[in-house]
Design a protein around this motif. Structure first.
Motif, PDB file in Angstrom:
ATOM      1  N   UNK A   1       0.818  -1.216   0.000  1.00 37.39           N
ATOM      2  CA  UNK A   1       0.000   0.000   0.000  1.00 37.39           C
ATOM      3  C   UNK A   1       0.852   1.267   0.000  1.00 37.39           C
ATOM      4  N   UNK A   2       2.013   1.180   0.622  1.00 36.39           N
ATOM      5  CA  UNK A   2       2.896   2.357   0.676  1.00 36.39           C
ATOM      6  C   UNK A   2       3.769   2.483  -0.566  1.00 36.39           C
ATOM      7  N   UNK A   3       3.747   1.474  -1.436  1.00 32.96           N
ATOM      8  CA  UNK A   3       4.555   1.486  -2.663  1.00 32.96           C
ATOM      9  C   UNK A   3       3.738   2.125  -3.784  1.00 32.96           C
ATOM     10  N   UNK A   4       3.910   3.416  -3.988  1.00 33.50           N
ATOM     11  CA  UNK A   4       3.150   4.147  -5.003  1.00 33.50           C
ATOM     12  C   UNK A   4       3.583   3.792  -6.418  1.00 33.50           C
ATOM     13  N   UNK A   5       4.764   3.159  -6.563  1.00 33.59           N
ATOM     14  CA  UNK A   5       5.281   2.845  -7.890  1.00 33.59           C
ATOM     15  C   UNK A   5       4.581   1.622  -8.480  1.00 33.59           C
ATOM     16  N   UNK A   6       4.382   0.593  -7.666  1.00 35.57           N
ATOM     17  CA  UNK A   6       3.774  -0.652  -8.159  1.00 35.57           C
ATOM     18  C   UNK A   6       2.257  -0.551  -8.018  1.00 35.57           C
ATOM     19  N   UNK A   7       1.620   0.075  -8.997  1.00 32.77           N
ATOM     20  CA  UNK A   7       0.188   0.378  -8.941  1.00 32.77           C
ATOM     21  C   UNK A   7      -0.656  -0.886  -8.864  1.00 32.77           C
ATOM     22  N   UNK A   8      -0.291  -1.911  -9.642  1.00 27.89           N
ATOM     23  CA  UNK A   8      -1.096  -3.126  -9.664  1.00 27.89           C
ATOM     24  C   UNK A   8      -1.044  -3.864  -8.323  1.00 27.89           C
ATOM     25  N   UNK A   9       0.145  -3.923  -7.726  1.00 27.45           N
ATOM     26  CA  UNK A   9       0.276  -4.587  -6.429  1.00 27.45           C
ATOM     27  C   UNK A   9      -0.525  -3.832  -5.370  1.00 27.45           C
ATOM     28  N   UNK A  10      -0.466  -2.502  -5.411  1.00 32.00           N
ATOM     29  CA  UNK A  10      -1.235  -1.681  -4.471  1.00 32.00           C
ATOM     30  C   UNK A  10      -2.733  -1.918  -4.674  1.00 32.00           C
ATOM     31  N   UNK A  11      -3.171  -1.934  -5.934  1.00 30.02           N
ATOM     32  CA  UNK A  11      -4.591  -2.128  -6.227  1.00 30.02           C
ATOM     33  C   UNK A  11      -5.059  -3.504  -5.738  1.00 30.02           C
ATOM     34  N   UNK A  12      -4.225  -4.521  -5.919  1.00 28.91           N
ATOM     35  CA  UNK A  12      -4.593  -5.875  -5.489  1.00 28.91           C
ATOM     36  C   UNK A  12      -4.776  -5.925  -3.979  1.00 28.91           C
ATOM     37  N   UNK A  13      -3.845  -5.310  -3.257  1.00 25.60           N
ATOM     38  CA  UNK A  13      -3.971  -5.271  -1.794  1.00 25.60           C
ATOM     39  C   UNK A  13      -5.243  -4.521  -1.387  1.00 25.60           C
ATOM     40  N   UNK A  14      -5.533  -3.398  -2.062  1.00 21.98           N
ATOM     41  CA  UNK A  14      -6.744  -2.635  -1.768  1.00 21.98           C
ATOM     42  C   UNK A  14      -7.995  -3.478  -2.006  1.00 21.98           C
ATOM     43  N   UNK A  15      -8.000  -4.172  -3.130  1.00 22.36           N
ATOM     44  CA  UNK A  15      -9.166  -4.966  -3.510  1.00 22.36           C
ATOM     45  C   UNK A  15      -9.443  -6.067  -2.501  1.00 22.36           C
ATOM     46  N   UNK A  16      -8.398  -6.784  -2.071  1.00 21.08           N
ATOM     47  CA  UNK A  16      -8.589  -7.863  -1.108  1.00 21.08           C
ATOM     48  C   UNK A  16      -9.008  -7.298   0.248  1.00 21.08           C
ATOM     49  N   UNK A  17      -8.368  -6.213   0.661  1.00 25.43           N
ATOM     50  CA  UNK A  17      -8.753  -5.579   1.930  1.00 25.43           C
ATOM     51  C   UNK A  17     -10.225  -5.207   1.935  1.00 25.43           C
ATOM     52  N   UNK A  18     -10.672  -4.571   0.852  1.00 27.69           N
ATOM     53  CA  UNK A  18     -12.064  -4.123   0.785  1.00 27.69           C
ATOM     54  C   UNK A  18     -13.017  -5.309   0.777  1.00 27.69           C
ATOM     55  N   UNK A  19     -12.721  -6.334  -0.012  1.00 25.34           N
ATOM     56  CA  UNK A  19     -13.615  -7.487  -0.084  1.00 25.34           C
ATOM     57  C   UNK A  19     -13.744  -8.169   1.272  1.00 25.34           C
ATOM     58  N   UNK A  20     -12.619  -8.381   1.933  1.00 20.06           N
ATOM     59  CA  UNK A  20     -12.661  -9.094   3.210  1.00 20.06           C
ATOM     60  C   UNK A  20     -13.303  -8.229   4.287  1.00 20.06           C
ATOM     61  N   UNK A  21     -12.974  -6.936   4.315  1.00 21.86           N
ATOM     62  CA  UNK A  21     -13.564  -6.058   5.320  1.00 21.86           C
ATOM     63  C   UNK A  21     -15.070  -5.958   5.128  1.00 21.86           C
ATOM     64  N   UNK A  22     -15.519  -5.712   3.908  1.00 23.94           N
ATOM     65  CA  UNK A  22     -16.951  -5.540   3.664  1.00 23.94           C
ATOM     66  C   UNK A  22     -17.714  -6.818   3.988  1.00 23.94           C
ATOM     67  N   UNK A  23     -17.178  -7.969   3.564  1.00 24.63           N
ATOM     68  CA  UNK A  23     -17.850  -9.236   3.848  1.00 24.63           C
ATOM     69  C   UNK A  23     -17.867  -9.552   5.329  1.00 24.63           C
ATOM     70  N   UNK A  24     -16.777  -9.237   6.008  1.00 21.23           N
ATOM     71  CA  UNK A  24     -16.705  -9.505   7.448  1.00 21.23           C
ATOM     72  C   UNK A  24     -17.666  -8.606   8.217  1.00 21.23           C
ATOM     73  N   UNK A  25     -17.834  -7.372   7.772  1.00 24.46           N
ATOM     74  CA  UNK A  25     -18.806  -6.486   8.415  1.00 24.46           C
ATOM     75  C   UNK A  25     -20.213  -7.054   8.286  1.00 24.46           C
ATOM     76  N   UNK A  26     -20.525  -7.645   7.134  1.00 25.32           N
ATOM     77  CA  UNK A  26     -21.844  -8.262   6.973  1.00 25.32           C
ATOM     78  C   UNK A  26     -22.001  -9.463   7.918  1.00 25.32           C
ATOM     79  N   UNK A  27     -20.939 -10.257   8.057  1.00 26.72           N
ATOM     80  CA  UNK A  27     -20.998 -11.376   9.003  1.00 26.72           C
ATOM     81  C   UNK A  27     -21.190 -10.887  10.437  1.00 26.72           C
TER      82      UNK A  27
END
Length: 888
Positions: free
Chosen positions: A663-689
């Protein structure tokens, strides 16, 4: 959602969660949006619960809070699963308690209900109900209860009252309701009958009085032992056991009742316990439940010696007008003077008290209305025995059956003014008795219009017994009744099984020919920290609203639900509230971290998933599966525990930390996006649980996430995303165990947090070594490493190094000059001791045929593999100790 309702205003997420800024706002949004309301919709499967109606006089207590939290969790869960969900709320008119409240007010005003008269008094009660009766329902809103408040009912509203009359008339017409003289429990303070189950038995120190009853025309005497000598004026026999050789020759003779010289017979009855007291029992049918039954068997007269104030009446001779306890002392004094009292023994016994006012109950023969229970109880027993109705946990089935199989007729009349008046009228001209659903205008027998209605009202539990279907419109066949009856589950405390549950089952089978619910979920009581029931007298009660004000509703709910198993009592411990509040803040701060790193997030395809990504998605998948299963099985505490472990230990403590470099690596956009995507999916789903458990917190966070929808409570329940990855879980476990081992060594050797250390890892297995090689960056960051070196073999192991042994892996931290070798040896010996205990436990398990023959083969194989790993680890630890000792 109505057009004029908008999503709640987003608050900037503060550093700590403040429930006071969230809960009222979110609840108003839910209620005003109509999210709690259920219309009839036959296209959807139905899920319904009726709320155990709290007394209209009541205030929320911890038992209500636990009960309400459980029902709300189940309701929110099923709503998210797509069911047409109805949680129907309401309150009970609470005949005795409500009348007492209003009478207290009248006393302060210098008047009484008698002075007002029945009609004016009832007007005052309704005024009181409208002014104060909504307090507990407002408090339930504070708890987060997602009831359909548009359908709120009251046991004395028009619909429920119609149902009560209909039920009474149907039972009366079938001969199942009758009026007769019977022994009842009379409360001298509340001035009404109360049912057997409303009598609380309290252990009390009393006396056993031995009295001499002379046998007529004989020098012999029978000595009886009694705890209540003042009732002797109502004695109509002395009973002995038919096989008691001491008294067999006296059966059929008479004794002279002391202080009266009235003759009473000596009878034989199997009920008498030969070993208790003297083996001779005085029989007072009008003032003892068991004596009453003996009296019926032997056709004995019933002599009432106490009035409705529990004072001696004219049948007590010179003691007339005395209070029963005052009379006891006076009678004992006279018996002693006359030489009739032979001795007094201390005797502890359980004294019945009124559950409302704690006054000692007086068993008394009285003309009352009763329901014949034998014919009604049989089908209610059968539905449990053939599993059409199940108790959760099933141990409560025995309690229910024990009550039902020994049931007595139910006294349903109460000498009150507030309640459902008995729908029976008496013709003052011809004496005809009329039972009708609507008020009759004239006597059907003689045509006269001089009719007088029975003055009594029905037991509150009569109307409550109809609750699952009267609230849905019965006796009319309404669309609501068709869709939502039988209800899906009943949730209630273990102390109310016979009060309410049994009567609903009886009434449901009688009037709807169906069980009112297929499952009864029983929870325990909330006790104080010392395991005592909470009560005013002990001063150990806890006000849930004060807890909510201090900690928030979510904290109270989660604390009451977790750390306990179905049916067991829960001890209220304030420190658990603190721990749960910390959990809330943990979720809040983790969500803030995710949101702060989603500012540039745009939905799109992910890049390659890292080991940490695959691991957290697999663990999330498992949490969805097991968490859903726990709720389906009504094991709410286990579901909460699973979520706590996943959120705190796996998502927050591990995964979030592992995402930071990307997330702190602004150069590797795809790696940052992947981490963001997984964080959001797991957080949102866990909030529903988590939403059913912690509705306010999860709604507030969810509203801030970049996801569509009006409310988290209207989102679908998470489905299994099929991310199961056992390889990723095993590999990540190895990496985490290595990091934890290094952290433990640092802590035990007191290495300063900022001091970097060299890390040497011996991993002979190629796969393990590859996993740790790929995770070197994570080890450096999370374990405070200056460097990490991996080896397939080590020709010579470091001498002055602290070490840890995992299964197949050895870790060394060279700490020359920083390490106390003796201390390190002690630490390693402690590890061996723990490993030895685990080894012994596994060996015992694997040597037990009950396990090896019955458990699945893969489970047994896994346990053998664990044992082999422990043996190898122990050997490595012992070798390490030998190496260290060699350097000393």
């Amino acid at each position: 959602m109505p057009d004029n309702i908008e999503k709640t205003e987003k608050l900037e997420m503060a550093k700590t969660y403040d429930p006071s800024l969230v809960e009222g706002k979110q609840y108003r949004y839910w209620e005003e949006s109509g999210f709690f309301h259920a219309e009839v919709d036959t296209e959807k499967p139905a899920f319904s619960i009726v709320m155990p109606p709290p007394n209209v006089t009541g205030a929320l207590h911890l038992g209500h809070a636990m009960d309400g939290a459980i029902q709300d969790i189940l309701t929110r869960f099923k709503r998210m699963q797509g069911y047409n969900t109805l949680w129907l709320p309401g309150t009970d008119h609470a005949g005795i308690a409500t009348q007492a409240k209003v009478e207290e007010q009248l006393v302060k005003e210098g008047t009484s209900r008698v002075e007002l008269g029945r009609e004016k008094f009832l007007e005052r009660v309704w005024e009181w109900k409208h002014q104060y009766g909504g307090r507990i329902t407002q408090q339930l809103r504070r708890l987060g209860a997602s009831c359909d408040w548009e359908r709120e009912r009251f046991t004395m509203d028009e619909g429920c009252s119609k149902a009560v009359r209909e039920a009474f008339v149907k039972l009366y017409d079938k001969g199942l309701i009758y009026r007769g003289n019977y022994i009842i429990n009379w409360c001298p303070k509340c001035h009404t009958t109360i049912s057997d189950i409303e009598v609380e038995h309290v252990d009390s120190e009393g006396n056993l009085y031995h009295l001499r009853y002379p046998v007529k025309d004989s020098d012999e005497a029978l000595v009886v032992a009694t705890t209540r000598p003042e009732t002797m004026f109502g004695d109509t026999a002395v009973a002995v056991h038919p096989d008691d050789e001491r008294y067999r020759h006296l059966i059929g003779k008479t004794v002279l009742l002391p202080l009266t010289d009235r003759e009473i017979p000596i009878i034989a009855d199997d009920y008498v316990e030969r070993e208790f007291g003297t083996g001779a029992l005085k029989i007072t049918p009008a003032h003892d439940t068991n004596d009453f039954e003996i009296g019926l068997r032997h056709h004995l007269p019933q002599i009432v010696v106490l009035d409705k104030e529990a004072k001696m009446n004219e049948n007590a001779g010179k003691y007339v007008g005395m209070d029963r306890f005052e009379a006891r002392a006076a009678v004992v004094k006279e018996l002693k003077t006359e030489g009739i009292l032979l001795k007094i023994e201390p005797h502890a016994n359980a004294v019945g008290e009124c559950y409302r006012c704690s006054t000692v109950i007086e068993p008394m023969v009285s003309k009352q209305w009763f329901v014949k229970m034998d014919p009604l109880a049989k089908p209610a027993i059968d539905v449990v025995k053939d599993s059409r109705l199940e108790f959760i946990p099933d141990r409560f089935e025995k309690i229910y059956l024990g009550w039902m199989e020994n049931i007595r007729d139910w006294c349903i009349s109460r000498q009150l003014w507030w309640g459902h008046r008995i729908p029976v009228w008496y013709c003052e001209d011809c004496g005809h008795e009329i039972c009708a659903s609507s008020d009759p205008a004239k006597c059907p027998a003689c045509g006269a219009n001089h009719l007088k209605q029975d003055p009594d009202v029905l037991d509150t539990w009569f109307s409550s017994g109809l609750w699952p279907f009267s609230t849905l419109g019965w006796p009319e066949e309404t669309p609501e009744l068709k869709q939502f009856y039988p209800t899906s589950v009943l949730v209630t405390g273990r102390d109310i099984i016979f009060f309410w549950v049994a009567r609903m089952i009886v009434m449901g089978l009688e009037f709807k020919n169906e069980v009112p619910f297929p499952k009864v979920m029983i929870h325990g009581l909330v006790l104080d920290a010392q395991g005592r029931k909470m009560s005013k007298s002990l001063g150990n009660g806890v006000d849930p609203i004060e807890v909510i004000d201090q900690y928030g509703a979510d904290t109270l709910r989660f604390m009451l639900i977790t750390g306990n198993t179905p049916g067991n009592d829960l001890r209220f411990q304030p420190e658990r509230l603190e721990a749960t509040r910390n959990f809330s803040n943990k979720i809040w701060n983790a969500s803030r971290y995710v949101l702060m790193n989603l500012e540039d997030y745009v939905e799109g395809p992910r890049g390659e998933l890292t080991l940490a990504d695959r691991w957290i998605l697999s663990r999330y998948d498992s949490t969805v599966e097991k968490g859903t299963e726990a709720l389906e099985n009504f094991d709410l505490g286990e579901g909460g525990r699973l979520l706590y472990e996943f959120i705190w230990n796996e998502f927050c403590d591990w995964y979030i930390e592992l995402t930071k470099p990307r997330l702190y690596d602004k150069e590797n956009v795809l790696a940052r996006h992947t981490a963001q995507s997984v964080l959001l999916e797991v957080l949102e789903g866990t909030l529903r649980l988590l939403h059913p458990y912690m509705p306010f917190l999860t709604e507030e966070i969810w509203q801030n996430l970049p996801v569509p929808g009006d409310s988290i409570m209207m989102q679908s329940w998470p489905k299994l995303p099929d991310y199961q990855d056992s390889v990723a879980e095993a590999n990540m476990t190895l990496l985490m165990e290595a990091i934890k081992a290094i952290r433990n060594i640092r802590a035990e050797m007191k290495v300063a947090p900022g001091q970097k250390v060299e890390i040497l890892i011996l991993a002979p297995d190629n796969l393990q070594r590859a996993v740790l090689e790929d995770g070197k960056a994570d080890i450096l960051k999370l374990a405070g490493g200056a460097s990490v070196e991996l080896f397939e073999t080590l020709a010579e192991k470091p001498s002055q190094a602290a070490s840890a042994v995992l299964e197949g892996v050895e870790i060394y931290l060279p700490l020359k000059g920083l390490m106390d070798l003796d201390k390190e040896i002690v630490r390693l010996e402690k590890e061996i001791s723990l490993a030895t205990l685990e080894q012994q436990s596994l060996e015992a398990k694997l040597s037990n045929p009950g396990f090896t023959n019955k458990a699945p083969a893969q489970v047994v194989a896994k346990e053998r593999e664990r044992l082999e790993g422990i043996v190898a680890r122990t050997a490595a630890l012992e070798e390490r100790i030998r190496d260290l000792k060699a350097t000393l």
